[in-house]
Design a protein around this motif. Structure first.
Motif, mmCIF file in Angstrom:
data_model
loop_
_atom_site.group_PDB
_atom_site.id
_atom_site.type_symbol
_atom_site.label_atom_id
_atom_site.label_comp_id
_atom_site.label_asym_id
_atom_site.label_seq_id
_atom_site.Cartn_x
_atom_site.Cartn_y
_atom_site.Cartn_z
ATOM 1 N N GLY A 159 49.209 30.058 20.611
ATOM 2 C CA GLY A 159 48.570 28.978 21.353
ATOM 3 C C GLY A 159 49.540 28.109 22.128
ATOM 4 O O GLY A 159 49.157 27.447 23.098
ATOM 5 N N GLY A 160 50.800 28.123 21.715
ATOM 6 C CA GLY A 160 51.807 27.328 22.405
ATOM 7 C C GLY A 160 51.970 27.747 23.862
ATOM 8 O O GLY A 160 52.496 26.976 24.677
ATOM 9 N N ARG A 161 51.512 28.940 24.208
ATOM 10 C CA ARG A 161 51.643 29.423 25.585
ATOM 11 C C ARG A 161 50.418 29.109 26.427
ATOM 12 O O ARG A 161 50.346 29.519 27.597
ATOM 13 C CB ARG A 161 51.883 30.939 25.566
ATOM 14 C CG ARG A 161 53.207 31.291 24.893
ATOM 15 C CD ARG A 161 53.498 32.771 24.954
ATOM 16 N NE ARG A 161 53.695 33.240 26.332
ATOM 17 C CZ ARG A 161 54.210 34.426 26.639
ATOM 18 N NH1 ARG A 161 54.578 35.246 25.685
ATOM 19 N NH2 ARG A 161 54.350 34.797 27.891
ATOM 20 N N ALA A 162 49.453 28.404 25.855
ATOM 21 C CA ALA A 162 48.227 28.097 26.600
ATOM 22 C C ALA A 162 48.527 27.179 27.776
ATOM 23 O O ALA A 162 49.317 26.237 27.664
ATOM 24 C CB ALA A 162 47.205 27.457 25.674
ATOM 25 N N THR A 163 47.902 27.459 28.924
ATOM 26 C CA THR A 163 48.075 26.608 30.098
ATOM 27 C C THR A 163 46.802 25.824 30.395
ATOM 28 O O THR A 163 46.782 24.965 31.267
ATOM 29 C CB THR A 163 48.440 27.458 31.325
ATOM 30 O OG1 THR A 163 47.456 28.494 31.462
ATOM 31 C CG2 THR A 163 49.813 28.093 31.149
ATOM 32 N N LYS A 164 45.707 26.131 29.685
ATOM 33 C CA LYS A 164 44.483 25.340 29.866
ATOM 34 C C LYS A 164 43.687 25.338 28.554
ATOM 35 O O LYS A 164 43.952 26.157 27.662
ATOM 36 C CB LYS A 164 43.645 25.893 31.016
ATOM 37 C CG LYS A 164 43.311 27.366 30.891
ATOM 38 C CD LYS A 164 42.514 27.812 32.100
ATOM 39 C CE LYS A 164 42.137 29.268 32.009
ATOM 40 N NZ LYS A 164 41.259 29.720 33.056
ATOM 41 N N ASN A 165 42.732 24.427 28.514
ATOM 42 C CA ASN A 165 41.949 24.240 27.279
ATOM 43 C C ASN A 165 42.851 24.033 26.063
ATOM 44 O O ASN A 165 42.634 24.581 24.988
ATOM 45 C CB ASN A 165 40.971 25.395 27.073
ATOM 46 C CG ASN A 165 39.845 25.346 28.083
ATOM 47 O OD1 ASN A 165 39.267 24.283 28.322
ATOM 48 N ND2 ASN A 165 39.560 26.463 28.717
ATOM 49 N N ALA A 166 43.872 23.245 26.311
ATOM 50 C CA ALA A 166 44.803 22.884 25.241
ATOM 51 C C ALA A 166 45.012 21.380 25.300
ATOM 52 O O ALA A 166 45.025 20.795 26.385
ATOM 53 C CB ALA A 166 46.128 23.605 25.445
ATOM 54 N N ILE A 167 45.159 20.769 24.145
ATOM 55 C CA ILE A 167 45.324 19.310 24.129
ATOM 56 C C ILE A 167 46.346 18.901 23.080
ATOM 57 O O ILE A 167 46.413 19.484 21.995
ATOM 58 C CB ILE A 167 43.960 18.602 23.887
ATOM 59 C CG1 ILE A 167 44.152 17.084 23.961
ATOM 60 C CG2 ILE A 167 43.329 19.035 22.564
ATOM 61 C CD1 ILE A 167 42.863 16.316 23.970
#
Lengths: 144, 294
Positions: free
Chosen positions: A66-74
């Motif tokens: 998840g650390g590589r998420a660029t969207k839908n991350a908070i």
């Protein structure tokens, strides 16, 4: 993999060198090396739950990828993180689409949240929830 | 201390040894490189104001100044794992490489399993075997929390583990646990020669099977957390026809050589084993043998 790309912007290259298999209500991720012919209890780590209509990423998988998420991350502040870790819901005005989101604190992925109409619902499984009075970190102790 | 008296002639500076047993063990954690890297983790701890010290032999081990380091958010999220410092030596001596095929014959709760997995950078495979059904959940949850994706769990009686040839096998057997006395003093009063000899048979069978499961030229590590030679050198001496003993020496960690005799002759090769005493490194007690399959 498509879901991880479209929902979180995580490229499929992130999963190169791993293998996936379906078992029970879960997709599991494991190394791609060939295993000896044995009777296995489990192979690898739970990756997604296929129980619901929408497949749900597991806490373990989000913490790894998840650390590589660029969207839908908070990224939450300490007060918000406390609520999330306790497994509770909170109102949160954020630039997120409705659905599963990657929830972090100080850049460390905590797990999966469900965002819907301004509310963030913690999806942490019971056994991984943490009450803030249990946490040793100074930043969590605050004034509670 | 009556049960430690039998080691007076083999432990250097015996009085300090006995005295060290009464001191609590430093709390130690291992940095999990499957989820973070050392610099990032150290920065996090510094920002938190957590106090820690390095140990000279292992850059991924920290002595941490907290009563319950397991409650650090970094531990709960799997960036750190609470593990006794000296127990980290088994995997270091096993020295698994990315891409290899490794067996951990007595795996639960998975501290050493996950350490092996991180040394292999999640590549290759680690078969983690645990016969006790009630110990599988702890093994599984540690693998999940620490992100050890290359681990597959089996539940065989280790003595009857099905035929295969692994590159490396860890045989970290059940033992009488005298080396854990700093954590749980009662292990000393519960010890008896009869208990050591009782468990010795299981240890011998597990090691023998571990050797059979290793490819020629492959590595077997046998380890326990007890001082009793009956459970250490005496066990290793039963497989000497099938292995070479490689000398264990971990830079920065003091050890005594293995015993070549106790109540009987074990063989000069046994000198290559390592005995770790609590007062020499301020750790628990431990025994490690590194064996190369003929």
């Amino acid at each position: 993999m498509e879901l991880w790309r479209s929902r979180f912007g995580i490229p499929s290259e992130a999963f190169e060198g791993y293998a996936f298999h379906l078992r029970g209500n879960n997709v599991w991720i494991s190394g791609s090396a060939e295993l000896p012919d044995l009777r296995y209890e489990t192979i690898g780590v739970r990756f997604m739950s296929t129980k619901g209509r929408v497949w749900k990423p597991t806490t373990s998988a989000l913490q790894l990828f998840g650390g590589r998420a660029t969207k839908n991350a908070i990224d939450l502040d300490p007060d918000q993180a406390r609520v999330f870790l306790a497994g509770e819901s909170q109102n949160l005005d954020a630039d997120l689409e409705n659905g599963y989101v990657v929830v972090s604190y100080r850049g460390m992925v905590l797990g999966c949240g469900l965002y819907s109409r301004g509310e963030l619902v913690s999806q942490l499984p019971k056994e991984r929830r943490i009450m803030s009075d249990k946490i040793e970190n100074e930043s969590f102790k605050g004034d509670r | 201390m009556v049960h430690l008296e039998r080691y007076r002639d083999i432990v250097p500076d015996f009085e300090s040894f006995v005295e060290s047993i009464h001191r609590p063990l430093p709390a130690t954690v291992r940095i999990n490189t499957l989820k973070t890297d050392r610099d990032d983790l150290l920065r996090r701890l510094s920002e938190e104001g957590a106090k820690y010290r390095f140990v000279c032999w292992n850059p991924l081990c920290l002595r941490i100044d907290l009563e319950k380091p397991g409650n650090l958010i970094e531990c709960l999220m799997g960036y750190l794992h609470v593990q006794e410092e000296i127990s980290m030596v088994s995997a270091v001596v096993l020295d698994p490489r990315p891409g290899e095929s490794v067996l951990d014959l007595c795996a639960a709760p998975g501290s050493k399993t996950t350490q092996i997995s991180q040394m292999m950078e999640n590549r290759g495979s680690v078969v983690a075997n645990e016969p006790a059904v009630n110990r599988i959940p702890s093994l599984r949850s540690n693998c999940e929390r620490l992100g050890a994706m290359n681990v597959a769990v089996t539940r065989y009686d280790g003595r009857l583990f099905p035929r295969h040839r692994f590159d490396r096998v860890l045989v970290d057997t059940p033992c009488t646990g005298q080396g854990m006395a700093r954590k749980d003093h009662s292990v000393l009063s519960r010890w008896s020669l009869k208990r050591s000899l009782g468990i010795q048979r299981l240890q011998q069978s597990l090691l023998r099977r571990g050797v059979e499961l290793t490819r020629p030229g492959g590595t077997i590590v046998y380890s326990t957390c007890t001082f009793a030679p009956e459970e250490n050198e005496a066990v290793v001496s039963t497989v000497l026809d099938r292995v070479w003993v490689e000398t264990v020496s971990v830079p920065g960690l003091k050890n005594m050589p293995g015993l070549t005799r106790w109540d009987s002759d074990y063989g000069d090769e046994l000198e290559g084993c390592a005995r770790y005493y609590p007062h020499q490194n301020d750790t628990g007690g431990f025994f490690v043998a590194k064996l190369i399959k003929k």
